[in-house]
Design a protein around this motif. Structure first.
Motif, PDB file in Angstrom:
ATOM      1  N   GLN A   9     -44.321 -29.380  16.939  1.00 44.28           N
ATOM      2  CA  GLN A   9     -45.424 -28.443  17.103  1.00 44.28           C
ATOM      3  C   GLN A   9     -46.739 -29.104  16.713  1.00 44.28           C
ATOM      4  OE1 GLN A   9     -44.079 -25.032  14.992  1.00 44.28           O
ATOM      5  NE2 GLN A   9     -43.759 -26.108  13.083  1.00 44.28           N
ATOM      6  N   VAL A  10     -47.846 -28.404  16.890  1.00 47.10           N
ATOM      7  CA  VAL A  10     -49.173 -28.945  16.598  1.00 47.10           C
ATOM      8  C   VAL A  10     -49.211 -29.411  15.136  1.00 47.10           C
ATOM      9  CG1 VAL A  10     -51.631 -28.382  16.400  1.00 47.10           C
ATOM     10  CG2 VAL A  10     -50.318 -27.574  18.366  1.00 47.10           C
ATOM     11  N   ASP A  11     -49.858 -30.551  14.916  1.00 42.59           N
ATOM     12  CA  ASP A  11     -50.017 -31.229  13.630  1.00 42.59           C
ATOM     13  C   ASP A  11     -48.777 -31.991  13.171  1.00 42.59           C
ATOM     14  OD1 ASP A  11     -52.678 -30.441  13.394  1.00 42.59           O
ATOM     15  OD2 ASP A  11     -52.154 -28.588  12.341  1.00 42.59           O
ATOM     16  N   ASP A  12     -47.686 -31.958  13.924  1.00 40.57           N
ATOM     17  CA  ASP A  12     -46.515 -32.764  13.568  1.00 40.57           C
ATOM     18  C   ASP A  12     -46.764 -34.221  13.928  1.00 40.57           C
ATOM     19  OD1 ASP A  12     -45.128 -30.595  12.645  1.00 40.57           O
ATOM     20  OD2 ASP A  12     -43.682 -30.530  14.302  1.00 40.57           O
ATOM     21  N   GLU A  13     -46.131 -35.111  13.174  1.00 40.49           N
ATOM     22  CA  GLU A  13     -46.181 -36.543  13.475  1.00 40.49           C
ATOM     23  C   GLU A  13     -45.092 -36.868  14.485  1.00 40.49           C
ATOM     24  OE1 GLU A  13     -45.597 -38.549   9.743  1.00 40.49           O
ATOM     25  OE2 GLU A  13     -47.752 -38.727   9.428  1.00 40.49           O
ATOM     26  N   VAL A  14     -45.420 -37.773  15.387  1.00 37.34           N
ATOM     27  CA  VAL A  14     -44.468 -38.237  16.385  1.00 37.34           C
ATOM     28  C   VAL A  14     -44.373 -39.745  16.242  1.00 37.34           C
ATOM     29  CG1 VAL A  14     -44.019 -38.442  18.854  1.00 37.34           C
ATOM     30  CG2 VAL A  14     -45.073 -36.363  17.975  1.00 37.34           C
ATOM     31  N   PHE A  15     -43.156 -40.244  16.065  1.00 34.41           N
ATOM     32  CA  PHE A  15     -42.948 -41.684  15.921  1.00 34.41           C
ATOM     33  C   PHE A  15     -42.329 -42.222  17.204  1.00 34.41           C
ATOM     34  CE2 PHE A  15     -42.517 -39.810  11.658  1.00 34.41           C
ATOM     35  CZ  PHE A  15     -43.582 -40.438  11.034  1.00 34.41           C
ATOM     36  N   VAL A  16     -42.992 -43.231  17.765  1.00 34.40           N
ATOM     37  CA  VAL A  16     -42.526 -43.842  18.998  1.00 34.40           C
ATOM     38  C   VAL A  16     -42.294 -45.322  18.721  1.00 34.40           C
ATOM     39  CG1 VAL A  16     -43.029 -44.278  21.422  1.00 34.40           C
ATOM     40  CG2 VAL A  16     -43.891 -42.205  20.341  1.00 34.40           C
ATOM     41  N   TYR A  17     -41.095 -45.779  19.040  1.00 32.48           N
ATOM     42  CA  TYR A  17     -40.758 -47.179  18.823  1.00 32.48           C
ATOM     43  C   TYR A  17     -41.031 -47.960  20.098  1.00 32.48           C
ATOM     44  CZ  TYR A  17     -38.768 -45.320  14.615  1.00 32.48           C
ATOM     45  OH  TYR A  17     -38.617 -44.687  13.405  1.00 32.48           O
ATOM     46  N   THR A  18     -41.925 -48.959  19.975  1.00 30.24           N
ATOM     47  CA  THR A  18     -42.330 -49.779  21.113  1.00 30.24           C
ATOM     48  C   THR A  18     -41.984 -51.233  20.815  1.00 30.24           C
ATOM     49  OG1 THR A  18     -44.534 -50.305  20.271  1.00 30.24           O
ATOM     50  CG2 THR A  18     -44.286 -48.208  21.472  1.00 30.24           C
ATOM     51  N   PRO A  19     -42.078 -52.117  21.793  1.00 33.08           N
ATOM     52  CA  PRO A  19     -41.841 -53.541  21.527  1.00 33.08           C
ATOM     53  C   PRO A  19     -42.819 -54.106  20.482  1.00 33.08           C
ATOM     54  CG  PRO A  19     -41.796 -53.125  23.884  1.00 33.08           C
ATOM     55  CD  PRO A  19     -42.241 -51.855  23.221  1.00 33.08           C
ATOM     56  N   MET A  20     -43.959 -53.439  20.304  1.00 37.90           N
ATOM     57  CA  MET A  20     -44.942 -53.909  19.324  1.00 37.90           C
ATOM     58  C   MET A  20     -44.774 -53.207  17.977  1.00 37.90           C
ATOM     59  SD  MET A  20     -48.163 -54.161  21.987  1.00 37.90           S
ATOM     60  CE  MET A  20     -49.330 -53.856  20.724  1.00 37.90           C
ATOM     61  N   GLY A  21     -43.688 -52.462  17.805  1.00 39.21           N
ATOM     62  CA  GLY A  21     -43.424 -51.797  16.541  1.00 39.21           C
ATOM     63  C   GLY A  21     -43.521 -50.288  16.649  1.00 39.21           C
ATOM     64  N   LYS A  22     -43.406 -49.657  15.497  1.00 37.74           N
ATOM     65  CA  LYS A  22     -43.430 -48.197  15.432  1.00 37.74           C
ATOM     66  C   LYS A  22     -44.871 -47.700  15.505  1.00 37.74           C
ATOM     67  CE  LYS A  22     -42.565 -45.212  11.695  1.00 37.74           C
ATOM     68  NZ  LYS A  22     -41.756 -44.813  10.550  1.00 37.74           N
ATOM     69  N   LYS A  23     -45.115 -46.747  16.417  1.00 34.05           N
ATOM     70  CA  LYS A  23     -46.438 -46.143  16.576  1.00 34.05           C
ATOM     71  C   LYS A  23     -46.371 -44.692  16.120  1.00 34.05           C
ATOM     72  CE  LYS A  23     -48.192 -49.694  18.774  1.00 34.05           C
ATOM     73  NZ  LYS A  23     -49.170 -50.545  18.212  1.00 34.05           N
ATOM     74  N   THR A  24     -47.411 -44.252  15.437  1.00 33.82           N
ATOM     75  CA  THR A  24     -47.481 -42.876  14.960  1.00 33.82           C
ATOM     76  C   THR A  24     -48.564 -42.127  15.715  1.00 33.82           C
ATOM     77  OG1 THR A  24     -46.811 -43.610  12.756  1.00 33.82           O
ATOM     78  CG2 THR A  24     -47.773 -41.413  12.924  1.00 33.82           C
ATOM     79  N   TRP A  25     -48.203 -40.975  16.221  1.00 36.57           N
ATOM     80  CA  TRP A  25     -49.112 -40.097  16.934  1.00 36.57           C
ATOM     81  C   TRP A  25     -49.039 -38.725  16.282  1.00 36.57           C
ATOM     82  CZ3 TRP A  25     -52.092 -41.809  21.039  1.00 36.57           C
ATOM     83  CH2 TRP A  25     -51.742 -43.045  21.581  1.00 36.57           C
ATOM     84  N   TYR A  26     -50.079 -37.919  16.473  1.00 38.08           N
ATOM     85  CA  TYR A  26     -50.127 -36.564  15.945  1.00 38.08           C
ATOM     86  C   TYR A  26     -50.355 -35.606  17.119  1.00 38.08           C
ATOM     87  CZ  TYR A  26     -50.876 -39.315  11.783  1.00 38.08           C
ATOM     88  OH  TYR A  26     -50.733 -40.255  10.788  1.00 38.08           O
ATOM     89  N   ILE A  27     -49.582 -34.561  17.163  1.00 42.12           N
ATOM     90  CA  ILE A  27     -49.737 -33.575  18.232  1.00 42.12           C
ATOM     91  C   ILE A  27     -50.958 -32.723  17.917  1.00 42.12           C
ATOM     92  CG2 ILE A  27     -48.707 -31.595  19.409  1.00 42.12           C
ATOM     93  CD1 ILE A  27     -45.976 -32.818  18.869  1.00 42.12           C
ATOM     94  N   ILE A  28     -51.918 -32.714  18.842  1.00 36.26           N
ATOM     95  CA  ILE A  28     -53.131 -31.935  18.613  1.00 36.26           C
ATOM     96  C   ILE A  28     -53.220 -30.704  19.516  1.00 36.26           C
ATOM     97  CG2 ILE A  28     -54.460 -33.838  17.646  1.00 36.26           C
ATOM     98  CD1 ILE A  28     -55.831 -34.180  20.358  1.00 36.26           C
ATOM     99  N   LYS A  29     -52.417 -30.682  20.599  1.00 33.98           N
ATOM    100  CA  LYS A  29     -52.486 -29.523  21.493  1.00 33.98           C
ATOM    101  C   LYS A  29     -51.217 -29.451  22.336  1.00 33.98           C
ATOM    102  CE  LYS A  29     -55.799 -27.368  24.654  1.00 33.98           C
ATOM    103  NZ  LYS A  29     -57.048 -27.583  25.370  1.00 33.98           N
ATOM    104  N   ILE A  30     -50.742 -28.225  22.536  1.00 32.98           N
ATOM    105  CA  ILE A  30     -49.580 -27.973  23.392  1.00 32.98           C
ATOM    106  C   ILE A  30     -49.941 -26.803  24.303  1.00 32.98           C
ATOM    107  CG2 ILE A  30     -47.147 -27.307  23.497  1.00 32.98           C
ATOM    108  CD1 ILE A  30     -46.951 -28.257  20.537  1.00 32.98           C
ATOM    109  N   GLU A  31     -49.752 -26.993  25.596  1.00 33.37           N
ATOM    110  CA  GLU A  31     -50.021 -25.922  26.559  1.00 33.37           C
ATOM    111  C   GLU A  31     -48.887 -25.872  27.568  1.00 33.37           C
ATOM    112  OE1 GLU A  31     -53.757 -27.496  28.129  1.00 33.37           O
ATOM    113  OE2 GLU A  31     -54.706 -25.638  27.460  1.00 33.37           O
ATOM    114  N   TYR A  32     -48.700 -24.711  28.154  1.00 31.26           N
ATOM    115  CA  TYR A  32     -47.745 -24.545  29.245  1.00 31.26           C
ATOM    116  C   TYR A  32     -48.467 -23.977  30.449  1.00 31.26           C
ATOM    117  CZ  TYR A  32     -43.889 -25.558  26.157  1.00 31.26           C
ATOM    118  OH  TYR A  32     -43.037 -26.209  25.292  1.00 31.26           O
TER     119      TYR A  32
END
Length: 162
Positions: free
Chosen positions: A132-155
């Motif tokens: 949900q909004v404000d949660d951290e999202v961790f994405v593992y890429t070839p360049m290492g772990k990237k952290t993103w934050y959810i700022i908006k969700i729409e349908y």
């Protein structure tokens, strides 16, 4: 083929494509192939060879779409989805550097020709599911772990037609 999820918009777009291929494009190309074949020697007839190849491509796409619709499941918006990331959501993320990305999570068959659509199977989409909004999202890429934050969700809500 396993079950394929499609948004209502993607389902309709692919259904329109199939309809156009069957009712418009294929008959036009078939006429051209017939005309080119009637000219006689086909060995050096560029119109015949080009359009025959195009006809095979159209037939291949028709077969693919027909098989897709046998296993396709349209997933419509439901109010219970609000506030969390699920299939069909438009998601905006931001990282610590202020970089922002916006995308819509859709089925594998819907991403082609849609710059802001990503597959449900994409690592970043999988990482966002259920968040949900404000949660951290961790994405593992070839360049290492990237952290993103959810700022908006729409349908994209499909309003009932009156």
């Amino acid at each position: 083929m396993q079950r394929k999820l499609l948004t209502p918009e993607g389902y309709q777009r692919l259904r329109n494509e199939l309809n156009d291929l069957v009712r418009v494009e294929r008959p036009e190309i078939t006429k051209i192939v017939s005309w080119a074949a009637s000219l006689g020697d086909r060995s050096e007839n560029a119109d015949y060879h080009y359009n025959k190849r195009k006809l095979r491509e159209i037939d291949r796409r028709i077969r693919f779409l027909s098989k897709l619709f046998e296993v396709a499941q349209m997933v419509e918006y439901h109010p219970q989805q609000d506030g969390k990331v699920y299939f069909g959501a438009w998601v905006e993320l931001e990282n610590d550097d202020g970089e922002q990305v916006k995308f819509r999570i859709v089925g594998d068959e819907e991403i082609y020709g849609q710059a802001q659509h990503i597959s449900l199977q994409a690592p970043i989409a999988k990482a966002c599911l259920g968040k949900q909004v404000d949660d951290e999202v961790f994405v593992y890429t070839p360049m290492g772990k990237k952290t993103w934050y959810i700022i908006k969700i729409e349908y994209q809500r499909n309003e009932p037609k009156v």
